[in-house]
Design a protein around this motif. Structure first.
Motif, mmCIF file in Angstrom:
data_model
loop_
_atom_site.group_PDB
_atom_site.id
_atom_site.type_symbol
_atom_site.label_atom_id
_atom_site.label_comp_id
_atom_site.label_asym_id
_atom_site.label_seq_id
_atom_site.Cartn_x
_atom_site.Cartn_y
_atom_site.Cartn_z
ATOM 1 N N GLN A 162 16.155 3.931 0.557
ATOM 2 C CA GLN A 162 16.239 3.088 -0.630
ATOM 3 C C GLN A 162 14.893 2.415 -0.800
ATOM 4 O O GLN A 162 14.322 1.899 0.166
ATOM 5 C CB GLN A 162 17.310 2.016 -0.478
ATOM 6 C CG GLN A 162 17.376 1.137 -1.715
ATOM 7 C CD GLN A 162 18.489 0.125 -1.655
ATOM 8 O OE1 GLN A 162 18.586 -0.619 -0.682
ATOM 9 N NE2 GLN A 162 19.316 0.111 -2.669
ATOM 10 N N ILE A 163 14.398 2.422 -2.008
ATOM 11 C CA ILE A 163 13.062 1.867 -2.231
ATOM 12 C C ILE A 163 13.106 0.789 -3.294
ATOM 13 O O ILE A 163 13.946 0.830 -4.195
ATOM 14 C CB ILE A 163 12.075 2.995 -2.608
ATOM 15 C CG1 ILE A 163 10.639 2.484 -2.524
ATOM 16 C CG2 ILE A 163 12.366 3.577 -3.974
ATOM 17 C CD1 ILE A 163 9.646 3.544 -2.161
ATOM 18 N N ALA A 164 12.239 -0.192 -3.128
ATOM 19 C CA ALA A 164 12.132 -1.264 -4.114
ATOM 20 C C ALA A 164 10.676 -1.444 -4.504
ATOM 21 O O ALA A 164 9.778 -1.267 -3.681
ATOM 22 C CB ALA A 164 12.682 -2.572 -3.537
ATOM 23 N N GLY A 165 10.465 -1.767 -5.754
ATOM 24 C CA GLY A 165 9.115 -2.013 -6.231
ATOM 25 C C GLY A 165 9.133 -3.064 -7.310
ATOM 26 O O GLY A 165 10.204 -3.522 -7.710
ATOM 27 N N GLU A 166 7.948 -3.469 -7.750
ATOM 28 C CA GLU A 166 7.921 -4.501 -8.779
ATOM 29 C C GLU A 166 7.133 -4.068 -10.006
ATOM 30 O O GLU A 166 6.240 -3.233 -9.923
ATOM 31 C CB GLU A 166 7.407 -5.824 -8.218
ATOM 32 C CG GLU A 166 6.064 -5.726 -7.561
ATOM 33 C CD GLU A 166 5.614 -7.072 -6.961
ATOM 34 O OE1 GLU A 166 6.460 -7.937 -6.692
ATOM 35 O OE2 GLU A 166 4.407 -7.229 -6.781
ATOM 36 N N ILE A 167 7.516 -4.678 -11.137
ATOM 37 C CA ILE A 167 6.912 -4.361 -12.430
ATOM 38 C C ILE A 167 6.767 -5.662 -13.207
ATOM 39 O O ILE A 167 7.695 -6.475 -13.199
ATOM 40 C CB ILE A 167 7.841 -3.440 -13.264
ATOM 41 C CG1 ILE A 167 8.319 -2.251 -12.438
ATOM 42 C CG2 ILE A 167 7.159 -2.971 -14.539
ATOM 43 C CD1 ILE A 167 9.177 -1.288 -13.210
ATOM 44 N N PRO A 168 5.640 -5.880 -13.884
ATOM 45 C CA PRO A 168 5.565 -7.023 -14.791
ATOM 46 C C PRO A 168 6.700 -6.897 -15.821
ATOM 47 O O PRO A 168 6.937 -5.808 -16.343
ATOM 48 C CB PRO A 168 4.201 -6.868 -15.469
ATOM 49 C CG PRO A 168 3.415 -5.960 -14.571
ATOM 50 C CD PRO A 168 4.412 -5.078 -13.885
ATOM 51 N N SER A 169 7.406 -7.987 -16.074
ATOM 52 C CA SER A 169 8.611 -7.942 -16.923
ATOM 53 C C SER A 169 8.373 -7.221 -18.242
ATOM 54 O O SER A 169 7.373 -7.458 -18.910
ATOM 55 C CB SER A 169 9.109 -9.358 -17.207
ATOM 56 O OG SER A 169 9.641 -9.878 -16.011
ATOM 57 N N GLY A 170 9.304 -6.328 -18.550
ATOM 58 C CA GLY A 170 9.271 -5.643 -19.848
ATOM 59 C C GLY A 170 8.350 -4.444 -19.912
ATOM 60 O O GLY A 170 8.274 -3.775 -20.943
ATOM 61 N N GLN A 171 7.640 -4.144 -18.804
ATOM 62 C CA GLN A 171 6.670 -3.039 -18.882
ATOM 63 C C GLN A 171 7.133 -1.739 -18.229
ATOM 64 O O GLN A 171 6.372 -0.773 -18.153
ATOM 65 C CB GLN A 171 5.341 -3.465 -18.255
ATOM 66 C CG GLN A 171 4.633 -4.529 -19.084
ATOM 67 C CD GLN A 171 3.198 -4.749 -18.617
ATOM 68 O OE1 GLN A 171 2.525 -3.820 -18.187
ATOM 69 N NE2 GLN A 171 2.763 -5.988 -18.695
#
Ligand code: ADP
Ligand code: MG
Length: 320
Positions: free
Chosen positions: A128-137
């Motif tokens: 299972q992997i998690a990552g981050e994104i600037p909101s809405g992008q």
């Protein structure tokens, strides 16, 4: 009922407390006003996704690569992963090689293993992997617009040729087999590309089951259809060894390439070509998004003179 009907019938529910639930390459949750978390899980089963005697170091790479590829497809920056293992026996040589392949790729992308689960059982590996994104992008499957170009990173089909060789459908020369094996066993997740496509691509996904079936997922979610031009498709060089029918199947319906397929307004053409150059990841414009007519297929393939090509194969489906 196929794999996707099964998910729709038994497991698809409104995503309470999430920004995006089932149906894309990852789910999205807001973790602050500025950031969303992208989460995805993939399971690889011996005898199903890989040959039971697969090289463990390559397997370690592949298990993480297919998950990183889902992050790339969302335009996310991967950060953490968990690892669940079912192992038939305690085999330290296997474990040493598997973990070496896994961490070589993890270190390359600065993702850390933060937990997991281990049990005895038929060889199964789930990450299972998690990552981050600037909101809405995030790059969603649902944003394609009529008139958009369809792009792929590539070339495509070499991983499928490796599977065709291993299953005895073709006999490739040893040097070609080796190159195709590398594409099948060591896919390169297109993370830099995914992140660079934020604000440019209108929709995206990664090619795990072949472009015909995968692009249809973008069409379903975006309520549109797509046209592919066979003379624009980036056939892997290795496909020259195959008959025309098999190379067509490999490039359109072969899985396991883990390249990105995305749509974008034609206004972005120059920018996208320049991006491919700067990332040394060749990008190919292969078709366009069109209106969906009832009764016609979601993805149509045209030959050089504009005639419709019959495609008697579909994307990979576990329950077909
Ligand atoms: P991918 O190929 O990008 O990993 P899949 O084709 O495996 O995606 O899955 C399609 C969608 O269905 C994804 O959003 C995935 O999270 C969801 N999904 C698959 N299996 C299940 C399940 N058993 N329960 C809930 N959601 C599922
Ligand atoms: Mg995916």
């Amino acid at each position: 009922m196929n794999e996707f009907d099964l998910i729709a019938k038994y497991f698809t529910r409104p995503a309470v407390n999430a920004d995006l639930g089932i149906g894309d390459d990852a789910a999205l949750m807001s973790i602050s006003a500025q950031h969303q978390l992208a989460i995805s899980v993939d399971m690889l089963v011996a005898g199903r996704h890989f040959f039971a005697d697969a090289d463990p170091e390559r397997l370690g790479h592949k298990c993480l690569a297919v998950n990183l590829s889902d992050m790339a497809a969302m335009g996310a920056k991967p950060t953490w992963f968990t690892l669940s293992l079912a192992l038939p026996a305690m085999d330290e040589a296997w474990l040493a090689a598997f973990s070496r392949g896994l961490f070589a790729l993890a270190d390359q992308h600065a993702v850390s293993l933060v937990g997991g689960d281990t049990t005895k059982g038929p060889l199964t590996i789930s990450i299972q992997i998690a990552g981050e994104i600037p909101s809405g992008q995030a790059l969603l499957r649902s944003g394609a617009q009529i008139g958009d170009d369809v792009w792929v990173s590539g070339p495509l089909g070499a991983a499928a040729a490796a599977v065709m060789h291993r299953t005895g459908r073709v006999a490739l020369p040893p040097d070609i087999t080796q190159r195709c094996d590398l594409r099948l066993d060591q896919p390169t997740p297109r993370l830099a590309l995914g992140m660079a496509l934020r604000g440019i691509a209108s929709a995206a996904l990664d090619l795990s089951d072949g472009i015909l079936g995968d692009l249809a997922h973008i069409c379903e979610q975006s309520k549109c259809a797509a046209r592919l031009h066979i003379d624009l498709m980036p056939y892997a060089e290795e496909l020259k060894e195959l008959s025309p029918a098999l190379s067509l199947e490999a490039v359109l319906a072969g899985g396991d390439d883990y390249e990105l397929c995305f749509t974008a307004s034609s206004l972005h053409r120059q920018q996208i070509l320049a991006l491919g150059q700067s990332l040394a990841t060749p990008l190919y414009r292969v078709g366009e998004i069109i209106d969906h007519q009832p009764q016609s297929p979601l993805v149509q393939v045209l030959d050089a003179s504009g005639g419709v090509i019959a495609t008697p194969f579909t994307g990979f489906d576990h329950f077909k």
